[in-house]
Scaffold this active site. Structure first.
Site, PDB file in Angstrom:
ATOM      1  CG  ASP A 293      73.283  44.972  50.914  1.00 13.34           C
ATOM      2  OD1 ASP A 293      73.758  45.891  51.603  1.00 13.34           O
ATOM      3  OD2 ASP A 293      72.788  45.142  49.796  1.00 13.34           O
TER       4      ASP A 293
ATOM      5  NE  ARG B  57      54.237  49.772  43.366  1.00 16.38           N
ATOM      6  CZ  ARG B  57      55.284  49.718  44.197  1.00 16.38           C
ATOM      7  NH1 ARG B  57      56.433  49.227  43.788  1.00 16.38           N
ATOM      8  NH2 ARG B  57      55.182  50.141  45.432  1.00 16.38           N
TER       9      ARG B  57
ATOM     10  CB  SER C 154      59.198  47.162  44.710  1.00 13.89           C
ATOM     11  OG  SER C 154      60.094  48.141  44.284  1.00 13.89           O
TER      12      SER C 154
ATOM     13  CE  LYS D 158      69.402  46.414  49.138  1.00 18.52           C
ATOM     14  NZ  LYS D 158      70.812  46.789  49.220  1.00 18.52           N
TER      15      LYS D 158
HETATM   16  N1  URA Z   1      61.501  51.537  47.363  1.00 16.95           N
HETATM   17  C1  URA Z   1      61.444  50.595  46.363  1.00 16.95           C
HETATM   18  O1  URA Z   1      62.472  50.143  45.874  1.00 16.95           O
HETATM   19  N2  URA Z   1      60.238  50.181  45.959  1.00 16.95           N
HETATM   20  C2  URA Z   1      59.085  50.634  46.482  1.00 16.95           C
HETATM   21  O2  URA Z   1      58.040  50.199  46.088  1.00 16.95           O
HETATM   22  C3  URA Z   1      59.155  51.606  47.514  1.00 16.95           C
HETATM   23  C4  URA Z   1      60.395  52.039  47.938  1.00 16.95           C
END
Ligand code: URA
Length: 433
Positions: free
Chosen positions: A79, A167, A182, A187
């Protein structure tokens, strides 16, 4: 275990163990960790930072907070992830190209975020197409077509969904450690063997400076490899939209053009470079030159277009889309030109302003849950270094009403700067990994 001890450790510059982070991530997913504790955790990471080892541990803990997919495909699952930009429709082109080259691409994508568009919103501009498939459908489509672009289920990386929301309201989005965990937790929950990252830098990117983009790319690459997924990154330019359009249906048009006419463009150049790296990382090809030639052949032979058509059909869109796309996509009521106030060369394009204009036209969301109008956006956007005469169009605005078109025109005044001749920036800046 308790959340307070973990937060205290981070606050004092220490590092929680893998077991503690696993416990915390599960607690985020189940609700056993409170919003206040999640906020304090995020702020402690933001202020004190994590070592590479702890970043890998947090990523794995967040990945394992929900379902982790596994594949039996007859080849590696691969990916690409992009940190986001304007007119970035690479995923829609790359996934079918890789599939046509014999690879398997189970691509879990996102929706628009801030000023940038999302792959799922673009794909869903195709009438009837749904990206919220079951896990079983995701497996079947990936195996049969070679690629499937879908949304994550609620059971994938649930700790990230919770932590991201906290956040967002605690000013802790801008932490490279948290961004890394994150992005990668989601992924890696897709069970990938190899991943290529497109880390964008410039006026339309999240990481505007090269220094910040490089730091994020290094963090993502080392963490993903540390978590067992073969990964590299390309730093690519986002000082202008990747295609001369921004908006959901308008970007699908650009993808269909690239699939049916593989002339060189910024979109095909970046897609070929990312795809070639990925085929090598996955061990499918040994050499980037040969991998690039193989991918280019998927365009000239029409095999990538065919794979795209099969994926669209499998996701509920028209099965003849690759032949009928020109009349199938939604179109806006109003098209209006933004004219150049003077003659000159295009010296700068404010990608953030372009992206926000699309959001305000209704092509993106101001609030979670907002409905998207797939027909609106911008197209025929001029390129950096292009000469324009006074009064000539700089771009076209596609809007649902005259009022919306006028508001977009006002917001875009000054977004495209004109001056003396400049060279277009290099598209592919460097490889990390
Ligand atoms: N995209 C995400 O999936 N997480 C983040 O913290 C920033 C961008």
């Amino acid at each position: 275990m308790d959340a307070r001890t973990i937060i205290e450790t981070l606050r004092d510059g220490g590092e929680p163990t893998q077991a503690q982070l696993n416990w915390f991530a599960k607690g985020l997913a189940s609700g056993a960790v409170s919003d206040a504790q999640a906020g304090a955790f995020a702020m402690a990471v933001c202020l004190k930072g994590l070592s590479e080892e702890a970043r890998v541990a947090l990523t794995l803990a967040m990945r394992d907070s929900g379902d982790v997919l596994s594949w039996d495909l007859g080849g590696p699952a691969i990916d690409k992830h992009s940190t986001g930009g304007i007119g970035d429709c690479v995923s829609l082109l790359l996934a079918p190209m890789l599939a046509a080259a014999g690879a398997y691409v189970p691509m879990i994508s996102g929706r628009g975020l801030g000023h940038t568009g999302g792959t799922l919103d673009k794909l869903e501009a195709i009438p009837g197409l749904r990206t919220d498939v079951t896990e079983d459908q995701f497996h079947r489509i990936t195996k049969a077509v070679g690629c499937a672009i879908v949304s994550a289920t609620a059971d994938m990386a649930p700790a990230d969904r919770r932590l991201y929301a906290v956040r967002d309201v605690t000013s802790t989005v801008e932490s490279i450690d948290l961004i890394t965990a994150s992005i990668l937790s989601k992924k890696l929950a897709a069970g990938l063997d190899a991943l290529i990252l497109d880390v964008k830098t410039g006026s339309g990117a999240f990481m505007e400076t090269l220094e910040d983009a490089r730091a994020l790319a290094r963090s993502l690459v080392s963490t993903a490899n540390g978590a067992g997924c073969r990964t590299a990154a390309l730093l690519t330019d986002m000082n202008q939209p990747l295609v001369p359009a921004a908006g959901n249906a308008l970007e699908v048009v650009e993808v269909m053009r690239a699939l049916s006419d593989p002339r060189t463009s910024r979109l095909t150049d970046v897609t070929l470079a990312l795809g070639a790296e990925l085929l090598c990382l996955a061990g499918i090809e040994a050499d980037a030159g040969k991998a690039g030639a193989k991918l280019l052949e998927t365009l000239t032979s029409g095999k990538a277009a065919e794979a795209f058509g099969r994926m669209v059909g499998a996701l509920g869109g028209p099965s003849d889309f690759i032949h009928t796309w020109a009349t199938r996509l939604p179109e806006a009521n109003i098209i209006r030109e933004l004219s150049a106030p003077e003659a000159g060369y295009v010296t700068a394009i404010d990608g953030h302003a372009l992206g926000m204009a699309v959001v305000r036209l209704g092509g993106g969301r101001m609030r979670d849950g907002d409905r998207i109008d797939p027909s609106v956006g911008l197209d025929e956007i001029v390129s950096l270094g292009q000469r324009v005469e006074k009064g000539a169009p700089l771009l076209r605005i596609h809007a649902s009403s005259d009022r919306a078109a006028q508001a977009a025109e006002a917001s875009l005044a000054g977004a495209i700067r004109l001056g003396d001749a400049v060279d277009a920036p290099d598209l592919i800046i460097e490889r990390v990994g």
